[in-house]
Motif scaffolding. Sequence first.
Motif, PDB file in Angstrom:
ATOM      1  N   PHE A  53     -12.664  37.095  38.578  1.00 52.81           N
ATOM      2  CA  PHE A  53     -11.239  37.096  38.905  1.00 52.81           C
ATOM      3  C   PHE A  53     -10.789  38.508  39.267  1.00 52.81           C
ATOM      4  O   PHE A  53     -10.047  38.711  40.230  1.00 52.81           O
ATOM      5  N   TRP A  54     -11.267  39.499  38.516  1.00 51.94           N
ATOM      6  CA  TRP A  54     -10.900  40.891  38.809  1.00 51.94           C
ATOM      7  C   TRP A  54     -11.376  41.291  40.203  1.00 51.94           C
ATOM      8  O   TRP A  54     -10.630  41.900  40.967  1.00 51.94           O
ATOM      9  N   ALA A  56     -11.865  39.310  42.685  1.00 53.71           N
ATOM     10  CA  ALA A  56     -11.106  38.558  43.689  1.00 53.71           C
ATOM     11  C   ALA A  56      -9.735  39.164  43.936  1.00 53.71           C
ATOM     12  O   ALA A  56      -9.238  39.149  45.054  1.00 53.71           O
ATOM     13  N   GLN A  57      -9.097  39.716  42.888  1.00 55.74           N
ATOM     14  CA  GLN A  57      -7.723  40.184  43.067  1.00 55.74           C
ATOM     15  C   GLN A  57      -7.604  41.705  43.126  1.00 55.74           C
ATOM     16  O   GLN A  57      -6.544  42.202  43.455  1.00 55.74           O
TER      17      GLN A  57
END
Lengths: 86, 588
Positions: A53-54, A56-57
Amino acid sequence: MADDKSNAAAYWKANVRLITGCLIVWALVSYGFAILLRPLLSGIPVGGTDLGFWFAQQGSILTFIGIIFFYAWKMNRLDKKFGLEE
Amino acid sequence: MSQFAINLLFVGASFALYIGIAIWAKAGSTKDFYVAGGGVHPITNGMAIGADWMSAASFISMAGLIAAGGYANSTFLMGWTGGYVLLATLLAPYLRKFGKFTVPEFIGDRFYSKQARLVAVICLIVASVTYVIGQMAGAGVAFSRFLEVDATMGLIIAAVVVFVYAVLGGMKGITYTQVAQYIVLIIAYTIPAVFISLELTGNPLPPLGLFSTHSESGVPLLTKLNQVITDLGFNEYTADVDNKLNMVLFTLSLMIGTAGLPHVIIRFFTVPKVADARWSAGWALVFIGLLYLTAPAVASMARLNLMTTIYPDGPTAEAIQYEERPNWVREWEVTGLIQYEDKNGDGRIQLYNDTEAFAPTAEARGWEGNELTVNRDILVLANPEIANLPGWVIGLIAAGGLAAALSTAAGLLLAISSAISHDLIKGSINPSISEKGELLAARISMSVAIIVATYLGANPPGFAAQVVALAFGIAAASLFPALMMGIFSKRVNNKGAVAGMLSGLIFTLVYIFVYKGWLFIPGTNNLADIPENWVLGISPLSIGAVGAIINFAVAFLVSMATEEPPQEIQDLVDSVRYPKGAGGAINH
C-alpha cells in the motif's frame, strides 16, 4: 569516421543499457511491489497497513523521482565520456 | 469582509498577475510563440510542466477518487507520475534534439510521410480537444461555487483571461503564467492539507500523517479509517484488488498515455539543451510529486473527517440530526453536490453502504437506505470548510482550482493551435507562408480553439466524462509507440508506422465504443459496460496499453516485410540519439 561511428554506437548501447536498468526499477516498484507482489509483502507493516500500500500511494512516486535524477546525472557523465555533450 | 469579497480578491489578484505576465512576455516570433524562444531554465520548465500537467482532474477530482476507491484507485497516483520516467528516458531528450516545434512534425519527418503526420495531427486534436473541454467545465464549476456567477458567465471570464495571455504570449506567455499558476495551486492545495493532518495526527506533513497515529483514538490513521468504514458496510480502504490484470493495464495506459500527450511533450522543446530536457523531467516530477504525495493523505483524512462529522459518537452510535448539520454541508447542498433524503423519517443522516451484505445490520438499526449522497469532486474544494479554516484559505482554494484548470487549458490550446498553423497550414496547405503570416495563423487558430472549447465547456457533449478513456487511450495507442519507435528503431519505416498507428488507434476506439457507445452516443453500445462483459476483465479505460502493444507489433511486422528506410532517415535517427550539435529549436 569509423572511430566516430563505433564511439557513437558504444554511447547508444550504454544509454540503452542504462534505460533498461531504470525501467526495471520503474516496473518493479509500481507493477511489482505496489500491485502484483503486494500479497507477498503483506507481512511488512507500515503505519497501519502494509508495504505494498505504501508503494502504491507514496513509494513508487518517490522512486520515480529518484530514477529520473539518476538517469539525468548518469547521462551527463556518459555524454562527456564519449565526447558527445553539447 | 464577506467570503464572496475574499474569493473575488484572490481570484481577481491572480488573474491580474497572469495578464501582467502576458503583457511582459509578448511573443515576437514563431519561435517565441511555439517554444518560448527556446531558452527556458530547466527548473522553471519543470514548474511550468507541473501546472501544464496538473489539471482540474488532478486538483479537484483525484483526491475524491482515491477517497472513494482507497487502494484500488492508487492507479491514478502511479499512472499520472510514472509516465515521466518514460518521458525522461524514452522521448523528451531525443525530441528536444530533433529541435522542431511540434509532435506531428517529428512523426512526419522521421517516417517521411505526410499521411503519418496527418494521422498524428488528428490524434493530437481529438485527444487535446476532449481534454480541454474538461478544463473549461471545471473552471465553470469553480466560478459558480466561489464567485456566485452563472457557470456559463464564469466560463466566458475564464476564456477571456486565457485568450489574453495565450494568444498574445503564445508559449512564452503560457510558460511564465504556468509558473505563477503552479505556485498558486500548490499553496492552495497544501495549506488545508497541513492543517487537517495536524488536527488528525499531530504531524504537519500530510504524507507522513497518512501513515501516523490518529491522535484521538491512538491507533494508526488507516486502521481507524478501515474500522469506521467497515462498520458502515464499506470495503476496507486498504483492501487489495482481485482483478490485478486490469489494475496493471490501467496504470500502464495512464503512464504511456501521459508520456504520449502532446501538450506535455512540447514543453520539453522550450529548454536550451538536451541535458536540460532530462533535468526538467526530474524537476517536473518533483513539483508534481508535491501535490501527488499530498493527495492520498487528503483523501483518507477527508474521508475520515466526513464519517466523524456524520457519526460524532462513532459509527456504531446514532448519526447526527439533520438540523444540526455543519455549515459546509448546508452550503454545498445549495449547489446540489450534497443531497439528503430522510428515508426512514428519523431526522438523522444515515450514511452507509447500501449493499445486500450489510442489509441485516441496516435493518436492525432501523435504517431504510443510504440518506446522504456526496459528490466526490467537492472533497478538495470543501476541505478548508470541513477543517474550519479561515476565509482566506477558501479564497486561495478558489484561485488554485482555477489556476489548475486554466494552466492546463492553455497548454492544450497551444498544442492544438501549433498543430493547425505549423503542421496543417505551413506543413501542407501553404508551405511558402511567411514567418509573420504563420504567427498570425497561429494566433487565429488559438482564438478559434478557445471559442470552440468555451462553447463545448458550456454545452458539454455527453462524452465529457469519458475524457480519461479517450484522451489517454489515443495518446497511448497511437502517439507514444510511434514516437518511441521513431527514436529506438532505424528499421521501422513509413508503411509500418502508419499501419501501426492506425491499427492501435482503431482497436482502442472500437473497444471503447463497444462498451461506451459509438461516438459515445448513449444507447449505441453493443455490450453493457460491466466487468462481466469485459474481455479477460480488461475495462475500456485500460485498453490503451493493449492498443499500444498492437501498434508496436503491427509496425514492426509491416516494416520487416517492406523495404528499409532511406539512408538520410537512418542518419536522422542517429542525429536525434546524440546530444552533440543540438542548437536551438529551428523553423524549417
